[in-house]
Scaffold this active site. Sequence first.
Site, PDB file in Angstrom:
ATOM      1  N   LEU A   1       0.847  -1.205   0.000  1.00 63.01           N
ATOM      2  CA  LEU A   1       0.000   0.000   0.000  1.00 63.01           C
ATOM      3  C   LEU A   1       0.879   1.250   0.000  1.00 63.01           C
ATOM      4  O   LEU A   1       0.862   2.045   0.932  1.00 63.01           O
ATOM      5  CB  LEU A   1      -0.944  -0.012   1.211  1.00 63.01           C
ATOM      6  CG  LEU A   1      -2.151   0.917   1.096  1.00 63.01           C
ATOM      7  CD1 LEU A   1      -3.162   0.384   0.086  1.00 63.01           C
ATOM      8  CD2 LEU A   1      -2.832   1.104   2.454  1.00 63.01           C
ATOM      9  N   GLY A   2       1.640   1.418  -1.079  1.00 61.30           N
ATOM     10  CA  GLY A   2       2.409   2.650  -1.267  1.00 61.30           C
ATOM     11  C   GLY A   2       1.564   3.658  -2.025  1.00 61.30           C
ATOM     12  O   GLY A   2       0.334   3.616  -1.978  1.00 61.30           O
ATOM     13  N   ARG A   3       2.241   4.561  -2.732  1.00 64.67           N
ATOM     14  CA  ARG A   3       1.507   5.595  -3.477  1.00 64.67           C
ATOM     15  C   ARG A   3       0.559   4.995  -4.506  1.00 64.67           C
ATOM     16  O   ARG A   3      -0.610   5.363  -4.586  1.00 64.67           O
ATOM     17  CB  ARG A   3       2.498   6.517  -4.205  1.00 64.67           C
ATOM     18  CG  ARG A   3       3.165   7.528  -3.316  1.00 64.67           C
ATOM     19  CD  ARG A   3       4.226   8.269  -4.110  1.00 64.67           C
ATOM     20  NE  ARG A   3       5.339   7.374  -4.385  1.00 64.67           N
ATOM     21  CZ  ARG A   3       6.608   7.626  -4.058  1.00 64.67           C
ATOM     22  NH1 ARG A   3       6.923   8.758  -3.498  1.00 64.67           N
ATOM     23  NH2 ARG A   3       7.556   6.763  -4.326  1.00 64.67           N
ATOM     24  N   ILE A   4       1.078   4.040  -5.303  1.00 60.23           N
ATOM     25  CA  ILE A   4       0.240   3.492  -6.378  1.00 60.23           C
ATOM     26  C   ILE A   4      -0.836   2.576  -5.788  1.00 60.23           C
ATOM     27  O   ILE A   4      -1.995   2.605  -6.215  1.00 60.23           O
ATOM     28  CB  ILE A   4       1.099   2.738  -7.422  1.00 60.23           C
ATOM     29  CG1 ILE A   4       2.142   3.691  -8.035  1.00 60.23           C
ATOM     30  CG2 ILE A   4       0.218   2.171  -8.526  1.00 60.23           C
ATOM     31  CD1 ILE A   4       3.154   3.012  -8.962  1.00 60.23           C
TER      32      ILE A   4
ATOM     33  N   SER B   1       0.898  -4.542   3.994  1.00 58.91           N
ATOM     34  CA  SER B   1       2.167  -3.823   3.817  1.00 58.91           C
ATOM     35  C   SER B   1       3.058  -4.280   4.952  1.00 58.91           C
ATOM     36  O   SER B   1       2.581  -4.971   5.860  1.00 58.91           O
ATOM     37  CB  SER B   1       1.977  -2.309   3.970  1.00 58.91           C
ATOM     38  OG  SER B   1       1.336  -1.781   2.863  1.00 58.91           O
TER      39      SER B   1
ATOM     40  N   ARG C   1       6.032  -5.884 -10.590  1.00 53.98           N
ATOM     41  CA  ARG C   1       7.168  -6.507 -11.246  1.00 53.98           C
ATOM     42  C   ARG C   1       6.902  -8.004 -11.328  1.00 53.98           C
ATOM     43  O   ARG C   1       6.404  -8.602 -10.354  1.00 53.98           O
ATOM     44  CB  ARG C   1       8.471  -6.279 -10.449  1.00 53.98           C
ATOM     45  CG  ARG C   1       9.066  -4.896 -10.592  1.00 53.98           C
ATOM     46  CD  ARG C   1       9.615  -4.650 -12.009  1.00 53.98           C
ATOM     47  NE  ARG C   1      10.207  -3.333 -12.151  1.00 53.98           N
ATOM     48  CZ  ARG C   1       9.559  -2.240 -12.583  1.00 53.98           C
ATOM     49  NH1 ARG C   1       8.287  -2.312 -12.900  1.00 53.98           N
ATOM     50  NH2 ARG C   1      10.202  -1.097 -12.707  1.00 53.98           N
TER      51      ARG C   1
ATOM     52  N   GLU D   1      10.568 -10.316 -19.290  1.00 56.36           N
ATOM     53  CA  GLU D   1       9.963  -9.532 -20.384  1.00 56.36           C
ATOM     54  C   GLU D   1      10.958  -9.364 -21.527  1.00 56.36           C
ATOM     55  O   GLU D   1      12.154  -9.204 -21.270  1.00 56.36           O
ATOM     56  CB  GLU D   1       9.529  -8.164 -19.845  1.00 56.36           C
ATOM     57  CG  GLU D   1       8.416  -8.323 -18.818  1.00 56.36           C
ATOM     58  CD  GLU D   1       8.076  -7.022 -18.095  1.00 56.36           C
ATOM     59  OE1 GLU D   1       8.556  -5.952 -18.500  1.00 56.36           O
ATOM     60  OE2 GLU D   1       7.326  -7.105 -17.115  1.00 56.36           O
TER      61      GLU D   1
ATOM     62  N   HIS E   1       3.424  -4.623 -20.361  1.00 60.35           N
ATOM     63  CA  HIS E   1       4.025  -3.632 -19.449  1.00 60.35           C
ATOM     64  C   HIS E   1       3.684  -2.195 -19.887  1.00 60.35           C
ATOM     65  O   HIS E   1       4.571  -1.420 -20.251  1.00 60.35           O
ATOM     66  CB  HIS E   1       5.549  -3.827 -19.376  1.00 60.35           C
ATOM     67  CG  HIS E   1       6.165  -3.210 -18.141  1.00 60.35           C
ATOM     68  ND1 HIS E   1       7.238  -3.750 -17.489  1.00 60.35           N
ATOM     69  CD2 HIS E   1       5.855  -2.082 -17.459  1.00 60.35           C
ATOM     70  CE1 HIS E   1       7.561  -2.984 -16.450  1.00 60.35           C
ATOM     71  NE2 HIS E   1       6.727  -1.957 -16.422  1.00 60.35           N
ATOM     72  N   VAL E   2       2.385  -1.890 -19.824  1.00 56.94           N
ATOM     73  CA  VAL E   2       1.907  -0.585 -20.307  1.00 56.94           C
ATOM     74  C   VAL E   2       1.359   0.302 -19.181  1.00 56.94           C
ATOM     75  O   VAL E   2       0.688   1.297 -19.454  1.00 56.94           O
ATOM     76  CB  VAL E   2       0.826  -0.738 -21.409  1.00 56.94           C
ATOM     77  CG1 VAL E   2       1.452  -1.278 -22.682  1.00 56.94           C
ATOM     78  CG2 VAL E   2      -0.343  -1.620 -20.950  1.00 56.94           C
ATOM     79  N   GLY E   3       1.668  -0.033 -17.928  1.00 58.94           N
ATOM     80  CA  GLY E   3       1.112   0.727 -16.798  1.00 58.94           C
ATOM     81  C   GLY E   3       1.272   2.229 -16.923  1.00 58.94           C
ATOM     82  O   GLY E   3       0.346   2.995 -16.662  1.00 58.94           O
TER      83      GLY E   3
HETATM   84  C1  8YV Z   1       8.008   1.773 -17.215  1.00 57.37           C
HETATM   85  C2  8YV Z   1       7.811   1.060 -14.786  1.00 57.37           C
HETATM   86  O1  8YV Z   1       7.498   0.816 -18.054  1.00 57.37           O
HETATM   87  O2  8YV Z   1       8.120   3.100 -13.677  1.00 57.37           O
HETATM   88  C3  8YV Z   1       8.290   1.888 -13.668  1.00 57.37           C
HETATM   89  O3  8YV Z   1       8.844   1.317 -12.717  1.00 57.37           O
HETATM   90  O4  8YV Z   1       7.833  -0.114 -14.747  1.00 57.37           O
HETATM   91  C4  8YV Z   1       7.223   1.725 -15.966  1.00 57.37           C
HETATM   92  O5  8YV Z   1       6.787   2.985 -15.695  1.00 57.37           O
HETATM   93  C5  8YV Z   1       9.465   1.722 -17.309  1.00 57.37           C
HETATM   94  O6  8YV Z   1      10.170   1.999 -16.192  1.00 57.37           O
HETATM   95  C6  8YV Z   1       9.880   2.647 -18.419  1.00 57.37           C
HETATM   96  O7  8YV Z   1      10.790   2.146 -19.194  1.00 57.37           O
END
Ligand code: 8YV
Length: 311
Positions: free
Chosen positions: A150-153, A172, A229, A258, A276-278
């Site tokens: 439970l951090g920022r995100i 956490s 991750r 990945e 990995h499109v966050g």
């Molecule tokens: C990105 C991320 O894909 O911020 C991170 O830790 O995993 C993503 O925002 C990456 O770091 C950008 O290359």
Amino acid sequence: MTSHSEHQVRVVQLGGLMPFLREWLDERYAAPELADLGDPAGVVVAVAGGGAPVGAAEMDALPDLRAVANFGVGYDNVDVDEARRRGIAVSNTPDVLTDAVADLAAFLVVDVLRGLTAADRFVRSGAWARGERLPLTRDVRGAVVGVLGLGRIGTAAAERLEGFGAQVHYHSRSPKDVAWTYHPSPVELAAASDVLVVLTPGGAGTEGLVDAAVLDALGPDGYLVNVARGSVVDEDALVAALAAGRIAGAGLDVFADEPHVPEALLGRDDVVLLPHVGSATVQTREAMGRLVLDNVDAFLGRGELVTPVPD
Ligand code: 8YV
């Protein structure tokens, strides 16, 4: 292209960077890639991204290196202990990507419960037109969403999911000053959750945190969502749990190796697979890029980073 030979090169690109950021770095600092760097003397800042490793080898190649600016909030690609030993400061890009990643976490929770991506495939395959039916799905309202980390995100994702009527539980390292229900271990959180959402940092401290025991606690009606991750989840255990129906499904934006996704997941309708499109929106990636430049500027100007990684 700026000619590198006329300048004292002070900034180098360590790879994995998006084209727009490479252009910015080239325009502003005439920063070459490490492979194109002639004499490394005088290079004090290295910029890395996309998980490109920054370890002893890269540091050895840059004897005057004093700072690493990482494009990404996660910095498990950087050997921070080695950097600290050598007096090299490290920065990341917190805050500017919180909303985008929290959005994606919430979307994946909704997707796994409502089967949206599978339903899209159902339409495209002609199954709907042939009169086939999809099974009913699950409400988000009332579902227990367990946020692991439970951090920022994690907090921003929890707020979004509360807006959908989900009940938020979390684990956490220590309880936070929030109204959500705390569980003292990942297994206990998983046992209480309909959807377990992984939002911890990566790195050695969380490697394999979601193992077979956590997945079994989540159970045959539970879903796993990972936007943190790949290393946090034991991927072999996840594949085995899905194959045996020991969990109901998964929504994954990150993987152990990945861009390789386990073959066994590709044909499954109960998993949502994203590359990995966050943080991958124009606005967020530009904000991350600006924060990298702010860090480089601050370091070159006054020897300090704007957003150093925590101790
Ligand atoms: C990105 C991320 O894909 O911020 C991170 O830790 O995993 C993503 O925002 C990456 O770091 C950008 O290359």
